[in-house]
Design an enzyme around this catalytic site. Structure first.
Site, short mmCIF file in Angstrom:
data_model
loop_
_atom_site.label_atom_id
_atom_site.label_comp_id
_atom_site.label_asym_id
_atom_site.label_seq_id
_atom_site.Cartn_x
_atom_site.Cartn_y
_atom_site.Cartn_z
N GLU A 30 1.19 5.67 0.85
CA GLU A 30 0.64 6.94 1.34
C GLU A 30 1.28 8.04 0.51
O GLU A 30 2.49 8.03 0.27
CB GLU A 30 0.97 7.14 2.83
N ASP A 82 -2.57 3.73 -6.53
CA ASP A 82 -1.25 3.17 -6.24
C ASP A 82 -0.54 2.78 -7.54
O ASP A 82 0.65 3.06 -7.72
CB ASP A 82 -1.37 1.94 -5.34
N ASP A 109 0.87 -1.17 0.00
CA ASP A 109 0.00 0.00 0.00
C ASP A 109 0.91 1.22 0.00
O ASP A 109 2.12 1.12 0.25
CB ASP A 109 -0.92 -0.02 1.24
N ASP A 142 -2.34 -1.16 7.38
CA ASP A 142 -2.93 -1.44 6.07
C ASP A 142 -2.29 -2.65 5.41
O ASP A 142 -2.96 -3.51 4.85
CB ASP A 142 -2.81 -0.21 5.16
N TYR A 152 -0.65 3.45 11.83
CA TYR A 152 -1.78 3.50 10.92
C TYR A 152 -1.40 2.98 9.54
O TYR A 152 -2.12 2.17 8.94
CB TYR A 152 -2.28 4.95 10.83
#
Length: 387
Positions: free
Chosen positions: A40, A96, A38, A167, A163
């Site tokens: 960010e 992504d 994943d 994921d 956090y």
């Protein structure tokens, strides 16, 4: 009741800031044959997303990869993502994929998108990540309040890193269950194919002179106005990329359509375009009027063919009825929501492509979704007469 259990060890993570550590993790992923990943990023004011973190899990190990670390070369993770024999697991991975591709020129080759899998396994259509975790992991509620964190800021707080890492940890725990469920329901090949289609759509490019075909309500314009729209749409993309700013910061599609319709050629006339951002008018006004003036000089032979409103075209309603009936039949065969077979937009894209685009345009543009892969295999007999 928890369907999927997340081992405590998976919730622990290490931060990777060196190339050697990243290569070691990637080697573990290659040995495992799959990995969850994943990202960010920040994209509020830029055309291209700016990568803040990559979080991944492989072989029982969760890591956070810091792309801003000076001693880190991301080449190992880009090559891992593109490895044809290693499955990359993402959830709703469109953004992504686009990020990976723009950062490195690489995109997943073997992708498993858990949102797509959840849809074809009757867990929910377009299911958000937090909701999928809650559904499969016994009511676990992920804290999504940190989703708007400035991921380019350093140092990041521990709760922000927790956090991000969660994921990847939960994604890796859900993947084996979803994979097995896809096999049981005999939809694994479709899930994989649909995941590949998302990669293709996020990495393809539309010729700049044909961007105007994807602007809404172009049927309202005559050939001369359409020529202005064609040139302005190409200019807007060039300018947005050059300045690294979102297209909408220059002007949104509705303003683009109004500019083509009214064709202002002076700064005073630009003030009459409601909704045109003042900064665009101030810093790019002369360029906009110059593009319009040049477009106005095009000969009739150079202008695009006017488009029709699809809803008003002969046989449109009958064609939609035929397609919907075929979609319903496939949905019942696969025991899934019909919207997963095709949405109204996908139906309209198919009809627009074959009814309004010239053969030369069709050769230069991506095929519509209904004409590709598993959808075409199921729908070819019903759709072919409509072409």
């Amino acid at each position: 009741m928890s369907i999927v259990t997340v081992p405590e060890s998976a919730l622990d993570y290490k931060t990777i800031t060196t190339t050697d550590a990243l290569e070691s993790f990637c080697e573990q992923a290659r040995s495992a044959g799959w990995f969850a990943i994943d990202s960010e990023f920040v994209r509020q004011r830029t055309y291209y997303a700016r990568l803040g973190l990559l979080q991944a899990h492989a072989a029982g190990r969760t890591v956070i990869i810091d792309p801003l670390a000076e001693s880190l070369d991301l080449a190992p993770i880009w090559h891992l993502i593109a490895h044809p024999e290693i499955t990359a697991v993402l959830h709703a991975g469109g953004e992504d994929i686009e990020l990976f591709y723009n950062q490195s020129g690489h995109a997943p080759t073997d992708l498993f998108d858990t949102q797509i899998a959840a849809g074809f396994c009757q867990l929910g259509t377009s299911l958000g990540y937090a909701k999928l975790v809650e559904t499969l992991c016994g009511g676990v509620e992920l804290d999504k309040s940190l989703s708007r964190t400035d991921w380019l800021r350093r140092p990041l707080a521990e709760k922000e890193l927790d956090y991000a890492a969660a994921d990847a940890s939960y994604l890796s725990a859900m993947y084996p269950y979803l994979y097995q469920l896809c096999e049981q329901r005999q939809v694994l090949d479709i899930v994989k194919a649909e995941s590949r289609l998302q990669v293709a759509k996020r990495t393809q490019s539309i010729p700049t002179d044909l961007l105007y075909l994807y602007v809404g309500n172009t049927w309202q314009l005559n050939a001369q106005q359409l020529g202005v729209l064609q040139d302005l749409a190409a200019w807007r993309l060039y300018k947005a990329k050059d300045r690294d700013m979102p297209l909408g910061f220059l002007f949104k599609d509705g303003i683009l359509l109004d500019l083509a319709r009214r064709q202002p050629v002076t700064e005073k006339q630009l003030f009459a375009i409601d909704g045109l951002p003042p900064l665009t008018r101030k810093y790019s006004g002369s360029e906009i009027t110059s593009v319009i003036k040049q477009a106005q000089q095009r000969s009739q032979q150079e202008l695009p063919k006017p488009l029709q409103r699809l809803d008003d075209m002969q046989n449109y309603k009958a064609a939609v009825k035929t397609i919907k009936a075929a979609i319903q039949q496939v949905a019942e065969q696969l025991d899934v929501d019909p919207v997963l077979i095709a949405s109204r937009k996908q139906i309209n894209d198919f009809l627009n492509f074959h009814w309004q685009f010239s053969s030369r345009q069709q050769q230069r543009l991506p095929q519509p979704d209904l004409k590709q892969g598993w959808r075409w295999n199921y729908l070819e007999a019903e759709l072919t007469p409509l072409i």
